[in-house]
Design an enzyme around this catalytic site. Sequence first.
Site, short mmCIF file in Angstrom:
data_model
loop_
_atom_site.label_atom_id
_atom_site.label_comp_id
_atom_site.label_asym_id
_atom_site.label_seq_id
_atom_site.Cartn_x
_atom_site.Cartn_y
_atom_site.Cartn_z
N LYS A 13 -30.39 29.74 -40.70
CA LYS A 13 -29.50 29.18 -39.72
C LYS A 13 -30.34 29.10 -38.36
O LYS A 13 -29.96 28.10 -37.70
CB LYS A 13 -28.50 30.44 -39.78
CG LYS A 13 -27.65 30.59 -40.95
CD LYS A 13 -26.79 31.55 -41.10
CE LYS A 13 -26.82 32.89 -40.51
NZ LYS A 13 -27.79 33.69 -41.58
N ARG A 88 -18.56 36.77 -39.37
CA ARG A 88 -19.15 37.36 -40.32
C ARG A 88 -17.82 38.22 -41.34
O ARG A 88 -18.69 38.67 -42.11
CB ARG A 88 -20.18 38.28 -40.01
CG ARG A 88 -21.66 37.86 -39.90
CD ARG A 88 -22.43 38.94 -39.54
NE ARG A 88 -23.93 38.99 -40.30
CZ ARG A 88 -24.88 38.18 -39.39
NH1 ARG A 88 -24.48 37.55 -38.26
NH2 ARG A 88 -25.84 38.11 -39.81
N ARG A 122 -41.05 36.73 -42.01
CA ARG A 122 -40.60 36.30 -40.78
C ARG A 122 -41.39 36.91 -39.55
O ARG A 122 -41.73 38.36 -39.50
CB ARG A 122 -39.19 36.52 -40.67
CG ARG A 122 -38.69 35.81 -39.15
CD ARG A 122 -37.20 35.53 -39.21
NE ARG A 122 -36.54 36.79 -39.54
CZ ARG A 122 -35.15 36.91 -39.60
NH1 ARG A 122 -34.49 35.75 -39.35
NH2 ARG A 122 -34.60 37.90 -39.76
N ARG A 155 -39.05 41.83 -36.81
CA ARG A 155 -37.67 42.63 -36.45
C ARG A 155 -37.64 43.87 -37.38
O ARG A 155 -37.99 43.85 -38.55
CB ARG A 155 -36.51 41.60 -36.93
CG ARG A 155 -36.32 40.68 -35.78
CD ARG A 155 -35.20 39.60 -36.24
NE ARG A 155 -33.98 40.22 -37.08
CZ ARG A 155 -33.03 39.00 -37.30
NH1 ARG A 155 -33.09 37.93 -37.10
NH2 ARG A 155 -32.16 39.50 -38.00
N ARG A 166 -28.63 44.13 -45.92
CA ARG A 166 -28.11 43.22 -45.25
C ARG A 166 -27.34 42.08 -46.37
O ARG A 166 -26.42 41.47 -46.26
CB ARG A 166 -29.12 42.50 -44.44
CG ARG A 166 -29.13 43.00 -43.13
CD ARG A 166 -30.57 42.65 -42.29
NE ARG A 166 -30.79 41.37 -41.95
CZ ARG A 166 -31.73 40.58 -41.98
NH1 ARG A 166 -32.90 41.50 -42.14
NH2 ARG A 166 -31.56 39.42 -41.33
#
Length: 218
Positions: A13, A88, A122, A155, A166
């Site tokens: 996203k 969300r 990431r 992160r 998550r």
Amino acid sequence: MRLIFLGSPGAGKGTLAAKAVAILKLPHISTGAIFRAAIAAGNPLGLRVKVVIDEGQLVDDETTVALVRARLAQPDAQKGYILDGFPRTIPQAEALEDFSAVDKVVNFDIPDSTVLERLSGRQICRKCGINYHVIFNKPKKEGICDTCGGAIYIRNDDREAAIIERLEVYREQTAPLIEFYRKKGLLVDVDAQPSVDEVVENFKKAVGICSGMIDRIK
Ligand code: AP5
């Protein structure tokens, strides 16, 4: 145009939003990025949400809705926006209806196996927030952002345990939004599995962006 980007963690996203804002000239409003900036600043909001985010849980609806309500009242959001990571939960979506209409909800569709691959590799620029990937999208110089020269970091919520949490939270609390928006006739599905350039093309088709429209926006 008022767009919501919906999809599991790591669906792409944020990556797609960075491309879409360049095309549509709209502000990219990412609740995750706002929370991370608050954590980096060490302000009261950041101190309050840090543990919740690091563990892969959701920040409470009241805090999140108040933050988005204030952000959408800013002048730059009056011509439209790309809302990335909000709503969300169903209560957040219902609250949004009180202060903004939405034109389309883009659902980025991706299998969990790809999510794990993407999130475990990431890397993010600490200064400008642009994201990279150790395999799919490497910075030219290791550890340094191509765009602003900032340092690159990983992160806290991209640890394996937090990624799994998550995904659970997404399934339980966020995935029901797909049907919520489909029933309202607002949902468009985008296959988020192929390369970034292909996902951009899928997105343009799904949202109905043609070159004539881009010229008008320019
Ligand atoms: P947030 O920052 O919104 O995290 P998220 O939804 O988990 O999404 P991500 O940022 O992890 O993934 P993405 O889909 O943007 O993927 P990306 O483009 O980076 O939220 C973080 C936290 O804040 C939440 O867990 C929660 O605690 C809190 N929060 C935020 N909003 C909230 C809300 N509304 N309510 C309550 N709490 C909230 O891509 C991932 C990787 O894949 C990158 O390395 C990228 O380079 C790579 N990649 C992307 N696309 C491709 C592609 N097509 N091919 C190959 N690689 C790709």
